[in-house]
Enzyme design. Sequence first.
Site, PDB file in Angstrom:
ATOM      1  N   GLU A  48      -5.526  -4.703  -9.143  1.00 58.73           N
ATOM      2  CA  GLU A  48      -5.332  -5.034  -7.726  1.00 58.73           C
ATOM      3  C   GLU A  48      -6.677  -5.120  -7.000  1.00 58.73           C
ATOM      4  O   GLU A  48      -6.906  -6.040  -6.216  1.00 58.73           O
ATOM      5  CB  GLU A  48      -4.449  -3.972  -7.065  1.00 58.73           C
ATOM      6  CG  GLU A  48      -2.992  -4.037  -7.486  1.00 58.73           C
ATOM      7  CD  GLU A  48      -2.182  -2.879  -6.954  1.00 58.73           C
ATOM      8  OE1 GLU A  48      -0.939  -2.970  -6.993  1.00 58.73           O
ATOM      9  OE2 GLU A  48      -2.777  -1.889  -6.498  1.00 58.73           O
ATOM     10  N   ALA A  55       0.850  -1.189   0.000  1.00 59.50           N
ATOM     11  CA  ALA A  55       0.000   0.000   0.000  1.00 59.50           C
ATOM     12  C   ALA A  55       0.881   1.232   0.000  1.00 59.50           C
ATOM     13  O   ALA A  55       2.021   1.208   0.474  1.00 59.50           O
ATOM     14  CB  ALA A  55      -0.924   0.008   1.213  1.00 59.50           C
ATOM     15  N   ASP A  56       0.360   2.313  -0.541  1.00 54.48           N
ATOM     16  CA  ASP A  56       1.076   3.584  -0.508  1.00 54.48           C
ATOM     17  C   ASP A  56       0.871   4.291   0.831  1.00 54.48           C
ATOM     18  O   ASP A  56       1.757   5.012   1.288  1.00 54.48           O
ATOM     19  CB  ASP A  56       0.599   4.485  -1.649  1.00 54.48           C
ATOM     20  CG  ASP A  56       0.880   3.874  -3.012  1.00 54.48           C
ATOM     21  OD1 ASP A  56       2.021   3.431  -3.241  1.00 54.48           O
ATOM     22  OD2 ASP A  56      -0.041   3.825  -3.840  1.00 54.48           O
ATOM     23  N   LYS A  76       4.586   3.931   5.672  1.00 55.91           N
ATOM     24  CA  LYS A  76       3.275   3.910   5.033  1.00 55.91           C
ATOM     25  C   LYS A  76       2.115   4.014   6.035  1.00 55.91           C
ATOM     26  O   LYS A  76       0.958   4.044   5.626  1.00 55.91           O
ATOM     27  CB  LYS A  76       3.120   2.609   4.224  1.00 55.91           C
ATOM     28  CG  LYS A  76       4.226   2.359   3.219  1.00 55.91           C
ATOM     29  CD  LYS A  76       4.358   3.504   2.236  1.00 55.91           C
ATOM     30  CE  LYS A  76       5.533   3.348   1.294  1.00 55.91           C
ATOM     31  NZ  LYS A  76       5.480   2.155   0.460  1.00 55.91           N
TER      32      LYS A  76
END
Length: 284
Positions: A156, A136-137, A174
């Site tokens: 995704e 995940a960002d 993150k």
Amino acid sequence: MLKPLRLCRGLLQPHLSQVVGVRIKYLISTQATILTRSFCDKMDNKILLDSAKRLAARTAVDQWVTEDTKVLGIGSGSTVVFVVERVAERVWKDGALSELICVPSSFQSRQLILDHNLPLGDLDRNYKVDLYIDGADEVDSSMVLIKGGGGCLMQEKIVASCAKTVIIVADYTKQSLRLGEQWCKGIPIEVSSMAYVPVKHKIEELYGGEAQLRTALNKAGPIVTDNGNFLMDWRFVAQREYDWDEVNRTISMIPGVLETGLFVNMAAKCYFGMANGTVKVQNK
């Protein structure tokens, strides 16, 4: 008053080139030291982050990928490299997971599966996925995810939506209390090429901020996804309270929008590799 000056000039004149040379060498040496220190700092930081990603990935795989896992969805991004690496160790080194099939969510994850000689599947034949592991960002305190920094958000989300359980692995940078604290590039939105201008204005009118078409670095023109579409990045208003579930639903209903990078109510657990060598687990 001028005699001492003439004397100094006279004394220095024969050695002037040497003095200048020493000065130049000093400047070059100082600049080289600064550049080396900057380069080493970046390298050290990358090594630290890679170690954190590897730790999170291996921990999640060991805890969640079992003999009961028949179909494993593979996400995309830098952390997923370590996920596939560990899965391959379990299959080929430990002789486990003999019935495992891996379903990719992008061209990158497909190549990772093939490079590690893992059984490759697809949603046509494996539409029920036991487990999906992805990066995940950014992850906020409510387990809302921003994904799609690498441009694979649509595939995704499709694979994740087919999974019984979704597990996120990431490094410590993150994790945020609220979206936008760590990830400042905006929420990715995949759009039809003919619709990006009206979609941009509609999003800005509804929620403020700025939506921009993502352009390529090494070619003229926009980024094109694995699906042949354009990507926009919506930089929402910082410090503004958003109902991300409502925002996701509303933006998704705009004609021309194919998918958003908001993953709401999808992840069951997030594993964060920390700088001190531990793993922090965040539950839904």
